[in-house]
Design a protein around this motif. Structure first.
Motif, short mmCIF file in Angstrom:
data_model
loop_
_atom_site.label_atom_id
_atom_site.label_comp_id
_atom_site.label_asym_id
_atom_site.label_seq_id
_atom_site.Cartn_x
_atom_site.Cartn_y
_atom_site.Cartn_z
N LYS A 194 7.60 -32.40 32.54
CA LYS A 194 8.07 -31.54 33.62
C LYS A 194 7.73 -30.07 33.44
CE LYS A 194 9.94 -34.20 36.68
NZ LYS A 194 9.48 -34.17 38.09
N TYR A 195 7.12 -29.72 32.30
CA TYR A 195 6.64 -28.35 32.11
C TYR A 195 5.12 -28.33 31.97
CZ TYR A 195 11.57 -27.52 31.38
OH TYR A 195 12.94 -27.46 31.54
N VAL A 196 4.49 -29.43 32.37
CA VAL A 196 3.04 -29.51 32.30
C VAL A 196 2.39 -28.95 33.57
CG1 VAL A 196 1.06 -31.07 32.13
CG2 VAL A 196 3.10 -31.47 30.72
N PRO A 197 2.81 -29.35 34.78
CA PRO A 197 2.16 -28.81 35.99
C PRO A 197 2.43 -27.32 36.12
CG PRO A 197 3.49 -30.77 36.47
CD PRO A 197 3.86 -30.32 35.10
N THR A 207 7.98 -31.10 41.37
CA THR A 207 7.04 -31.70 40.43
C THR A 207 7.28 -31.17 39.03
OG1 THR A 207 5.39 -31.91 42.19
CG2 THR A 207 4.61 -32.08 39.93
N ALA A 208 7.55 -29.87 38.92
CA ALA A 208 7.85 -29.24 37.64
C ALA A 208 9.22 -28.58 37.73
CB ALA A 208 6.79 -28.21 37.29
N TYR A 209 9.83 -28.36 36.57
CA TYR A 209 11.15 -27.72 36.53
C TYR A 209 10.99 -26.21 36.56
CZ TYR A 209 13.15 -32.28 35.22
OH TYR A 209 13.55 -33.59 35.20
N CYS A 210 10.53 -25.69 37.70
CA CYS A 210 10.33 -24.25 37.88
C CYS A 210 11.59 -23.63 38.47
CB CYS A 210 9.17 -24.00 38.83
SG CYS A 210 7.66 -24.93 38.47
N ASP A 211 11.94 -22.42 37.98
CA ASP A 211 13.11 -21.71 38.49
C ASP A 211 14.33 -22.63 38.54
OD1 ASP A 211 11.94 -19.22 38.85
OD2 ASP A 211 11.15 -19.75 40.82
N ALA A 212 14.65 -23.20 37.38
CA ALA A 212 15.70 -24.20 37.35
C ALA A 212 16.45 -24.16 36.02
CB ALA A 212 15.12 -25.59 37.55
N LEU A 213 17.69 -24.63 36.05
CA LEU A 213 18.47 -24.93 34.86
C LEU A 213 18.55 -26.43 34.74
CD1 LEU A 213 20.42 -23.80 32.60
CD2 LEU A 213 22.27 -24.35 34.20
N VAL A 214 18.22 -26.96 33.55
CA VAL A 214 18.24 -28.41 33.37
C VAL A 214 18.95 -28.76 32.07
CG1 VAL A 214 16.07 -28.67 34.61
CG2 VAL A 214 16.04 -28.55 32.12
N ARG A 215 19.48 -29.97 32.03
CA ARG A 215 20.10 -30.50 30.81
C ARG A 215 19.29 -31.69 30.32
NH1 ARG A 215 26.23 -32.96 29.70
NH2 ARG A 215 25.51 -34.65 28.33
N PHE A 216 19.00 -31.72 29.02
CA PHE A 216 18.37 -32.87 28.36
C PHE A 216 19.32 -33.40 27.29
CE2 PHE A 216 14.39 -30.60 29.61
CZ PHE A 216 13.77 -31.63 30.30
N GLU A 217 19.12 -34.69 26.94
CA GLU A 217 19.89 -35.33 25.87
C GLU A 217 19.09 -35.30 24.58
OE1 GLU A 217 23.02 -35.99 26.87
OE2 GLU A 217 22.19 -35.22 28.76
N THR A 218 19.67 -34.76 23.52
CA THR A 218 18.97 -34.59 22.25
C THR A 218 18.56 -35.91 21.63
OG1 THR A 218 20.39 -32.66 21.90
CG2 THR A 218 19.10 -33.41 20.02
N GLY A 219 19.40 -36.93 21.78
CA GLY A 219 19.14 -38.20 21.12
C GLY A 219 18.13 -39.09 21.82
N GLY A 240 7.82 -38.54 28.46
CA GLY A 240 8.22 -38.58 29.86
C GLY A 240 9.71 -38.38 30.09
N GLN A 241 10.37 -37.63 29.22
CA GLN A 241 11.81 -37.41 29.37
C GLN A 241 12.12 -36.64 30.65
OE1 GLN A 241 14.31 -38.62 27.43
NE2 GLN A 241 12.71 -39.75 26.33
N LEU A 242 13.17 -37.08 31.35
CA LEU A 242 13.66 -36.39 32.54
C LEU A 242 15.01 -35.78 32.25
CD1 LEU A 242 12.77 -39.03 35.28
CD2 LEU A 242 11.46 -37.00 34.64
N ALA A 243 15.33 -34.73 32.98
CA ALA A 243 16.61 -34.07 32.79
C ALA A 243 17.74 -34.94 33.29
CB ALA A 243 16.61 -32.74 33.54
N THR A 244 18.90 -34.78 32.67
CA THR A 244 20.12 -35.45 33.14
C THR A 244 20.49 -34.96 34.52
OG1 THR A 244 20.85 -35.55 30.84
CG2 THR A 244 22.51 -35.95 32.53
N TRP A 245 20.40 -33.66 34.72
CA TRP A 245 20.56 -33.05 36.04
C TRP A 245 19.68 -31.80 36.11
CZ3 TRP A 245 22.04 -28.32 34.69
CH2 TRP A 245 23.00 -28.13 33.68
N VAL A 246 19.40 -31.39 37.34
CA VAL A 246 18.59 -30.19 37.59
C VAL A 246 19.32 -29.32 38.61
CG1 VAL A 246 16.34 -29.30 38.27
CG2 VAL A 246 16.51 -31.59 37.27
N ASP A 247 19.43 -28.04 38.32
CA ASP A 247 20.03 -27.09 39.25
C ASP A 247 18.96 -26.05 39.58
OD1 ASP A 247 21.49 -25.25 40.69
OD2 ASP A 247 23.26 -25.39 39.41
N PHE A 248 18.35 -26.20 40.77
CA PHE A 248 17.30 -25.29 41.21
C PHE A 248 17.90 -24.05 41.87
CE2 PHE A 248 14.83 -29.31 41.29
CZ PHE A 248 13.78 -28.93 40.49
#
Length: 378
Positions: free
Chosen positions: A260-263, A299-311, A316-324
């Motif tokens: 999600k930070y590639v494009p 397509t990408a997590y631009c201008d956003a706050l996201v949460r990922f799970e450490t474990g 291809g990991q996706l965020a638990t939630w995205v706040d654009f």
């Protein structure tokens, strides 16, 4: 503020990202404390630049940045003090004994072992002595602690993270303490000596530019380091802008990556990298990332706050939630007492479907906000 809160029950679906990671999330307890929305009246002022870093040693708060002048109150005269100063947390009174002289910006501060203040940035001299980009100071006098040997001769320091006596250093350097390190290193926090067991480098800059590590955080148990910056490889493995490092033995890159930070977001020449800040939450089982970038979402997590799970494991990991935000920058994130705080030049949160305007469900938040880690909602 409260008018925006009324909309929460109707807009939650806009923020949640239905992924496998989200399904595995353990419910997060409600926050115990939320800071007051009314700022303290006795905080000093700075101008002609930014404030970029804070650290507290005892009852003193230290402020670093690119500013060149400070003043005690809104009606006081301005005094020349470049890049670093300290003030009493209880009274707001600016220290008259902590007056270090630096010739470049302060990007990061850490309260070090033994009551020291460790300073990283883009300077060449401190108090008239050569101390390139990294120095330990006496927080009472501002004098250099000569026995602390850390230095970054090969480039500026952008971020520091401390766990126990281990100090992690991130920046645009190619060596630290005379030892080859690209963007990342670990020092003995008490002495500044290099830790030779940490050999994970951040290499190959995006869009043909030089690589660097821009932001780091270490989990509360000291087991994991999250790294963001302008790199394509971490420890020789493909990791575009962000990656995780296992610190439990010999440091090594974890099998975790996201596309999600590639494009590109907007113009790659303007937004060479768009991961701006990272912070672990709770017990370190999750972390958040704030970004800039302009257009390019979802397509990408631009201008956003996201949460990922450490474990989580694998690619291809996706965020638990995205706040654009709707095309506005998030520059800083911090988790405290189970609340996620974020700052930047955003105007809205929960605004995924508009650019530079409020869309359905958007909630007004001007430059500073607090969100719940369970959903990412304000």
């Amino acid at each position: 503020m409260w008018a925006g809160a009324v909309a929460l029950t109707t807009v939650a679906a806009l923020v949640a990202v239905p992924t496998a990671a989200a399904a595995a999330v353990v419910p997060v307890p409600e926050p115990e404390t939320l800071v007051s929305a009314n700022p303290a009246n006795n905080t000093p002022h700075a101008r002609d630049g930014e404030t970029r870093a804070f650290a507290q040693v005892g009852n003193m708060v230290y402020v670093g940045g690119t500013f060149t002048q400070i003043r005690q109150t809104a009606t006081a005269g301005w005094t020349a003090q470049r890049y670093l100063f300290g003030y009493d947390r209880s009274t707001g009174t600016i220290s008259t004994t902590f007056l270090p002289v630096l010739d470049g910006a302060v990007n990061t501060l850490v309260a070090g072992p033994g009551g020291t203040l460790i300073v990283g940035g883009a300077f060449k001299n401190v108090n008239g002595v050569s101390r390139k980009n990294l120095v330990a100071l006496d927080p009472a006098t501002g004098e250099i602690i000569d026995s602390w040997v850390g230095r970054s001769d090969g480039g500026n320091v952008r971020d520091l993270a401390l766990h126990g006596n281990q100090l992690y250093v991130a920046g645009a350097f190619n060596w630290l303490n005379g030892t080859a390190h690209a963007g990342l290193a670990r020092l003995n926090a008490s002495t500044g000596a290099i830790d030779p067991t940490f050999t994970v480098d951040a290499t190959t800059g995006r869009h043909g530019t030089s690589s660097y590590a821009w932001t780091i955080d270490v989990s509360p148990d000291g087991a994991t380091l999250v790294v963001g910056g302008n790199f394509l490889y971490l420890g020789g493995l493909p990791r575009n802008q962000i990656g995780l490092i296992d610190l439990t033995g010999t440091p090594s890159v974890i099998d975790w990556s996201t596309d999600k930070y590639v494009p590109p977001c907007a113009d790659p020449a303007t937004f060479v990298h768009y991961v701006q800040d990272v912070s672990f939450g709770g017990d370190g089982s999750w972390f958040v990332v704030g970004s800039n970038g302009g257009g390019g979402w979802p397509t990408a997590y631009c201008d956003a706050l996201v949460r990922f799970e450490t474990g989580a494991q694998g690619s291809g990991q996706l965020a638990t939630w995205v706040d654009f935000t709707g095309n506005d920058t998030i520059t800083s994130v911090e988790v405290a007492d189970n609340v996620i705080y974020l700052g930047g030049h955003f105007r809205w949160l929960n605004n995924p479907n508009r650019s530079d305007a409020a869309g359905p469900g958007a909630i007004d938040r001007l430059g500073i906000a607090a969100v719940t880690p369970a959903t990412g909602l304000p």
